[in-house]
Design a protein around this motif. Structure first.
Motif, mmCIF file in Angstrom:
data_model
loop_
_atom_site.group_PDB
_atom_site.id
_atom_site.type_symbol
_atom_site.label_atom_id
_atom_site.label_comp_id
_atom_site.label_asym_id
_atom_site.label_seq_id
_atom_site.Cartn_x
_atom_site.Cartn_y
_atom_site.Cartn_z
ATOM 1 N N PHE A 60 9.370 10.198 -36.816
ATOM 2 C CA PHE A 60 8.374 9.578 -37.695
ATOM 3 C C PHE A 60 7.565 10.646 -38.447
ATOM 4 N N ASP A 61 7.274 10.377 -39.713
ATOM 5 C CA ASP A 61 6.475 11.280 -40.549
ATOM 6 C C ASP A 61 5.005 10.857 -40.486
ATOM 7 N N PHE A 62 4.231 11.537 -39.648
ATOM 8 C CA PHE A 62 2.833 11.151 -39.449
ATOM 9 C C PHE A 62 1.941 11.525 -40.629
ATOM 10 N N SER A 63 2.438 12.320 -41.562
ATOM 11 C CA SER A 63 1.626 12.674 -42.721
ATOM 12 C C SER A 63 1.402 11.485 -43.647
ATOM 13 N N LYS A 64 2.148 10.413 -43.432
ATOM 14 C CA LYS A 64 2.013 9.262 -44.325
ATOM 15 C C LYS A 64 1.083 8.178 -43.772
ATOM 16 N N VAL A 65 0.416 8.461 -42.626
ATOM 17 C CA VAL A 65 -0.546 7.493 -42.085
ATOM 18 C C VAL A 65 -1.936 8.107 -42.031
ATOM 19 N N ALA A 87 -0.936 17.071 -39.001
ATOM 20 C CA ALA A 87 -0.249 16.423 -40.124
ATOM 21 C C ALA A 87 -1.206 15.629 -41.007
ATOM 22 N N GLY A 88 -2.458 15.420 -40.523
ATOM 23 C CA GLY A 88 -3.442 14.778 -41.391
ATOM 24 C C GLY A 88 -4.185 13.580 -40.854
ATOM 25 N N PRO A 89 -3.543 12.688 -40.088
ATOM 26 C CA PRO A 89 -4.286 11.504 -39.644
ATOM 27 C C PRO A 89 -5.287 11.842 -38.542
ATOM 28 N N ILE A 90 -6.275 10.997 -38.368
ATOM 29 C CA ILE A 90 -7.147 11.097 -37.196
ATOM 30 C C ILE A 90 -6.444 10.411 -36.036
ATOM 31 N N VAL A 91 -6.415 11.104 -34.905
ATOM 32 C CA VAL A 91 -5.757 10.602 -33.699
ATOM 33 C C VAL A 91 -6.825 10.152 -32.709
ATOM 34 N N ILE A 92 -6.708 8.918 -32.218
ATOM 35 C CA ILE A 92 -7.559 8.438 -31.124
ATOM 36 C C ILE A 92 -6.651 8.318 -29.907
ATOM 37 N N ASN A 122 -8.942 16.852 -35.538
ATOM 38 C CA ASN A 122 -8.532 15.518 -35.972
ATOM 39 C C ASN A 122 -8.162 14.627 -34.785
ATOM 40 N N ILE A 123 -8.704 14.939 -33.604
ATOM 41 C CA ILE A 123 -8.415 14.161 -32.397
ATOM 42 C C ILE A 123 -9.729 13.724 -31.765
ATOM 43 N N ILE A 124 -9.771 12.450 -31.379
ATOM 44 C CA ILE A 124 -10.888 11.889 -30.614
ATOM 45 C C ILE A 124 -10.304 11.343 -29.319
ATOM 46 N N ALA A 125 -10.958 11.612 -28.193
ATOM 47 C CA ALA A 125 -10.464 11.148 -26.901
ATOM 48 C C ALA A 125 -11.187 9.881 -26.458
ATOM 49 N N LYS A 337 -10.355 8.437 -43.980
ATOM 50 C CA LYS A 337 -9.943 8.514 -45.380
ATOM 51 C C LYS A 337 -8.524 7.945 -45.581
ATOM 52 N N ARG A 338 -8.360 7.245 -46.679
ATOM 53 C CA ARG A 338 -7.046 6.722 -47.017
ATOM 54 C C ARG A 338 -6.341 7.712 -47.927
ATOM 55 N N LYS A 339 -5.205 8.225 -47.476
ATOM 56 C CA LYS A 339 -4.477 9.217 -48.261
ATOM 57 C C LYS A 339 -3.847 8.594 -49.493
#
Length: 342
Positions: A60-65, A87-92, A122-125, A337-339
């Motif tokens: 999966f290409d995570f740069s697109k989410v 890759a760009g998204p915020i990860v929870i 870009n990571i929140i636990a 943010k919406r890419k």
């Protein structure tokens, strides 16, 4: 316009609950992706009126989410969390892997929403399920009278151990009435008609890692000065964690004041009648959002002490709901943010 969202661990109990809650709260989703391991490619999961087919984590290409909700276990988070964040998204992330990382905020929105203002990786636990409901209850009391020490005993449902834990309780309960309970596989001893004072691995000091997590996570989320000791116990309940909590404060706080403070607090429902049935059990918490507080009373064994009973749906506030609430917090603060894709 909505966000492009991916749920990693889409076929698990918490992953499926994440889809349910995102739909329930009408979180703004433009495109949803269900991500799982290679063995689950093509497995169907539902999101609202949509049927999603699971996509391969490794391809999966995570740069697109824009947002990734992860609940696939610590090993997957360790291998993929920082790659996905880069890759760009915020990860929870719902695993324990990043919780004590100083560059990763550990967040319960009712308690420390300001922590999301800095997200270096870009990571929140997401905290441990038992910690999440506990700190929601402790926060308003701590603001009023400052907590010195907490003693907590947990009564944790088998869903905290995933589908395998739920299946084992079900199979053993049925077996007791037929040919005898099958031997334990997921748990260390029979869980049907029993309780097991052992969750996660034992540490050198005699505490288990689950008990350690409750202490250090409470300190990171709420206040490093709070002393906390826990005994974590698995009980034969399908869904819903319960906690018996004794709190020692620096200044006086009587039970009536505490009851009113908790009634006014975000995310809490107080059900506290001193009569038969005037309290909440895990059965009533299933499928619900709040943390329920009952049995509020003075602890006469210490100066400035209170005791109470705390119950919540561990798949919701303890996991999936808290993750979605973090996403809502990011949205409300304008931090998600919406890419613009080429």
């Amino acid at each position: 316009m909505g966000y492009r969202v991916a749920v990693v661990g889409a076929t698990g109990n918490v992953g499926r609950e994440m889809f349910n809650i995102l739909e329930e709260v009408k979180f703004p989703v433009d495109k949803m992706h269900a991500i799982a391991s290679r063995k689950s490619i093509g497995v169907e999961v539902s999101f609202g009126n949509e049927i999603l087919k699971c996509e391969d984590l490794e391809q999966f290409d995570f740069s697109k989410v824009d947002l990734v909700l992860m609940s696939a276990g610590g090993s997957i988070s360790k291998a993929w969390g920082e790659k996905i964040g880069a890759a760009g998204p915020i990860v929870i992330d719902n695993s324990s892997h990043f919780r004590m990382d100083p560059d990763v905020p550990l967040v319960v929105p009712e308690v420390n929403p300001e922590a999301v203002n800095s997200i270096p990786k870009n990571i929140i636990a997401n905290p441990n399920c038992s910690t999440a409901q506990l700190v929601v209850a402790l926060k308003p009391l701590h603001d009023e009278a400052k907590i010195k020490r907490v003693v907590v005993s947990t009564y944790q449902s088998v869903s905290g151990a995933g589908k395998e834990g739920m299946d084992e309780l079900w199979d053993q309960t049925k077996g007791v009435y037929v040919l005898g309970a099958p031997p334990p596989k997921k748990f260390t001893k029979q869980i049907a008609f029993n309780v097991i004072p052992h969750i996660d691995v034992f540490m050198d000091d005699g505490f288990t890692k689950e008990e350690w997590k409750m202490a250090v996570e409470t300190q990171k989320i709420l206040d490093p000065a709070i002393k906390l000791t826990a005994t974590c116990v698995r009980v034969p309940v399908m869904v819903g964690h319960s906690e018996s909590v004794n709190v020692e404060f620096e200044s006086p706080l009587d039970e009536d004041e505490a009851r009113e403070i908790l009634r006014e607090a975000d995310g809490i429902v107080v059900v506290d009648k001193r009569e038969d049935g005037g309290y909440i059990t895990p059965k009533e918490s299933q499928g619900e959002f709040p943390v329920y507080i009952s049995r509020i009373r003075k602890d006469p064994t210490v100066e400035n002490g209170l005791a109470f009973w705390c119950v919540s749906d561990n798949l919701r506030k303890g996991a999936a709901l808290n993750a979605v609430q973090i996403a809502q917090l990011l949205h409300d603060k304008g931090l998600l943010k919406r890419k613009v894709l080429a």
